[in-house]
Design a protein around this motif. Structure first.
Motif, short mmCIF file in Angstrom:
data_model
loop_
_atom_site.label_atom_id
_atom_site.label_comp_id
_atom_site.label_asym_id
_atom_site.label_seq_id
_atom_site.Cartn_x
_atom_site.Cartn_y
_atom_site.Cartn_z
N SER A 4 -5.83 -4.91 -5.85
CA SER A 4 -5.15 -5.26 -7.10
C SER A 4 -3.69 -5.64 -6.87
O SER A 4 -3.14 -6.51 -7.57
N GLN A 5 -3.05 -5.04 -5.89
CA GLN A 5 -1.65 -5.34 -5.62
C GLN A 5 -1.47 -6.72 -5.00
O GLN A 5 -0.41 -7.34 -5.13
N ALA A 26 0.84 -1.19 0.00
CA ALA A 26 0.00 0.00 0.00
C ALA A 26 0.88 1.24 0.00
O ALA A 26 2.11 1.17 0.13
N GLN A 27 0.20 2.39 -0.15
CA GLN A 27 0.87 3.68 -0.09
C GLN A 27 0.81 4.19 1.34
O GLN A 27 -0.21 4.10 2.01
N LYS A 81 -6.47 2.05 -1.25
CA LYS A 81 -7.25 2.01 -2.49
C LYS A 81 -6.72 0.97 -3.46
O LYS A 81 -7.47 0.30 -4.15
N GLU A 82 -5.41 0.81 -3.58
CA GLU A 82 -4.82 -0.10 -4.55
C GLU A 82 -4.46 -1.45 -3.93
O GLU A 82 -3.80 -2.27 -4.57
N THR A 134 5.24 4.10 -1.69
CA THR A 134 4.54 2.83 -1.81
C THR A 134 5.42 1.74 -1.23
O THR A 134 6.58 1.60 -1.62
#
Length: 554
Positions: free
Chosen positions: A105-106, A76-77, A101-102, A368
């Motif tokens: 998918s990651q 994550a960030q 948020k990502e 990230t």
């Protein structure tokens, strides 16, 4: 009258002069006596009963006794990381938060990779453990069987020696026939060895097919997750082929296993022929010999089988390979969590697990990070030590459990010696250049009650209470002397300066314990001045020579 007058003029001055000379001589003698008495005076101190403690003073560095490196639990960030290296943080304080948020998918690909890695690790470990257990069991059984074979051979030898005459001739015939049986058994054992070799190859082929099937299954699952029909169809065909190949390898393995078991059964079934048993007659010794030989043959067959298993390449993982796989698996543990767990972990962020100081910060806001990435290290201020180095002159005085006083940053702390290294290290054994180059023993002093005023990495002064004696005879250090014949002090014996041999114990900066040669209350002369042993002296009592009426005492 004039003559008389003249005579008196001469006599009177002479008499006056004589009186004057006498008075002067008396005064000089008195002054000389006083000077002599003063020259004989020496100051003395009294041996007392008291307490003495010996300390070891050294310098050290304040370090944390507990530290933990924090890794990122998610891909994550970093949203917030508002702290710096050297900051003091409290237990429970939020240090890092994440933008999630990502995250989904990651982590999709990571989950598949972790699953494959875990399956591979579990399969390898399972096979390794099974092979190792089988090999260990075979080794144990082989050792037991070897003892039984040795005992049975000795039994047979004893029986053979007891049989004489015709029985010996019959035994010879029986041995000949037994030799033939052994030859048959040898042939079967060779066949068994070849069959076991083929069985091993079949096992390798089966394991290879199983690995290919597992890989095909993983690819199929991945293609199914991706939703690509063309790739899914190809993966399905590959999986079917792998399943067929695995089934064929399994059948071949079972066939080879059956063949090997068949040969083992043939070996176990080998028995002396009926005519051999008849020739041996019904004698008790012959019957016992026959039974022992049969048992020996069975034991040997079983022994060879177990040896073959024990000496075969078990396919076990080496300790290094196992450790490497375990390490890789540990690093992947975070990735093995479900997506929901990862999201929950990310929402929780990272908080301080204990009161401490941040060191080695490697994370910044907006960056990230990936799972397992090092973020920072937290060093405890509730568990604090001081690392010191003891010179060769004092290290034998320091023991674990001794109390110590630590001073740094204007604060004084109490501590306990918690560890002493058994290996000398070069350097840092003192403050001067010569001492620094010498080897020293490192020791750890644990702070009993650290507080928020702790600074890690700073220099500290450490005073270790190495020894303590209470209610013992003590003297000031300046009153104790060391000569070629040992330790002594100066005393006044019958008005004469004399040496007194003494034994000493614990010493501090100001006083020394006297273990032998002196009793409490005795007077000791710290500095005899220019006097030598055997000179007459007087001990100056307190107040003497100060105009307060004090007296001298021999």
């Amino acid at each position: 009258m004039k003559k008389i007058k003249k005579k008196w003029k001469v006599i009177v001055p002479v008499g006056i002069f004589a009186v004057a000379v006498g008075i002067l001589s008396a005064n000089n003698a008195k002054q000389a006596g006083e000077a002599s008495a003063k020259a004989m005076e020496v100051e003395a101190v009294t041996a007392e009963t008291g307490n003495v403690s010996e300390t070891v003073d050294t310098n050290g560095t304040v370090i944390s006794g507990e530290q933990k490196t924090i890794f990122s639990p998610v891909n994550a960030q970093v949203e917030t990381a508002g702290f710096q290296t050297g900051d003091l943080v409290k237990e429970g304080q939020k240090l890092v938060t994440f933008n999630l948020k990502e995250l989904e998918s990651q982590n999709q690909k990571a989950e598949l990779n972790v699953k494959a890695s875990q399956l591979g690790y579990q399969d390898s470990v399972s096979k390794s453990n099974e092979a190792a257990a089988k090999q260990a069991q075979a080794q144990a059984e082989a050792s037991s069987l070897q003892g039984q074979v040795d005992a049975k051979e000795q039994e047979i030898a004893d029986l053979a020696a007891a049989i004489s005459g015709e029985a010996q001739a019959q035994e010879e015939a029986a041995r000949q026939q037994q030799s033939e049986l052994d030859a048959q058994r040898g042939t079967l054992e060779q066949e068994l060895a070849k069959a076991e070799e083929l069985l091993g190859k079949a096992k390798d082929a089966y394991e290879k097919a199983a690995g290919e099937q597992q890989e095909a299954q993983v690819n199929f699952d991945a293609a199914a997750a991706a939703g690509e029909e063309e790739e899914l169809e190809i993966a399905r065909q590959d999986l079917n082929e792998a399943n067929e190949k695995l089934a064929g390898a399994k059948g071949e393995l079972e066939a080879k296993q059956a063949k090997a078991e068949e040969i083992r059964a043939q070996i176990a079934a080998l028995q002396p022929p009926e005519e051999m048993l008849a020739a041996e007659g019904n004698g008790e010794l012959q019957q016992r010999l026959t039974a022992a030989q049969a048992e020996l043959a069975d034991l040997k067959a079983r022994l060879e089988t177990q040896k073959s298993i024990a000496e075969a390449d078990a396919g076990t993982l080496s300790s290094a390979a196992r450790a490497q796989m375990q390490t890789n698996n540990n690093l992947a543990e975070l990735e093995s969590k479900s997506l929901e767990e990862l999201i929950l972990q990310g929402q929780q962020g990272i908080s301080a697990e204990f009161n401490g100081v941040v060191s080695d910060k490697q994370v910044v806001e907006g960056a990230t990070v990936s799972q397992g990435m090092q973020l920072f290290t937290l060093q405890s201020i509730d568990n604090v030590n001081v690392e010191v180095t003891l010179s060769k002159n004092v290290y034998e005085k320091v023991k674990e459990g001794q109390k110590a006083e630590i001073t740094f940053a204007g604060q004084v702390y109490q501590g306990t010696v918690s560890r002493i290294s058994r290996i000398a290290t070069d350097g840092a054994a003192g403050t001067n250049q010569a001492a620094t180059a010498a080897a020293g023993i490192r020791a750890t002093v644990h702070l009993d009650s650290p507080d928020d005023n702790i600074f890690l990495g700073v220099d500290a002064k450490v005073k270790i209470l190495a020894a303590e004696a209470k209610d013992v005879v003590i003297l000031p250090t300046e009153a104790v002397n060391i000569g070629k014949d040992g330790t002594f002090c100066w005393v006044c014996e019958d008005g004469v300066l004399a040496k007194r041999s003494i034994s000493t114990g614990i010493a501090s900066d100001s006083c020394i314990e006297i273990t032998e040669g002196l009793a409490a209350g005795e007077q000791v002369i710290p500095d005899p001045g220019s006097h030598e042993e055997g000179d007459s002296i007087r001990i100056k009592e307190a107040g003497s020579g100060s105009g307060d009426g004090g007296t001298d005492k021999e």
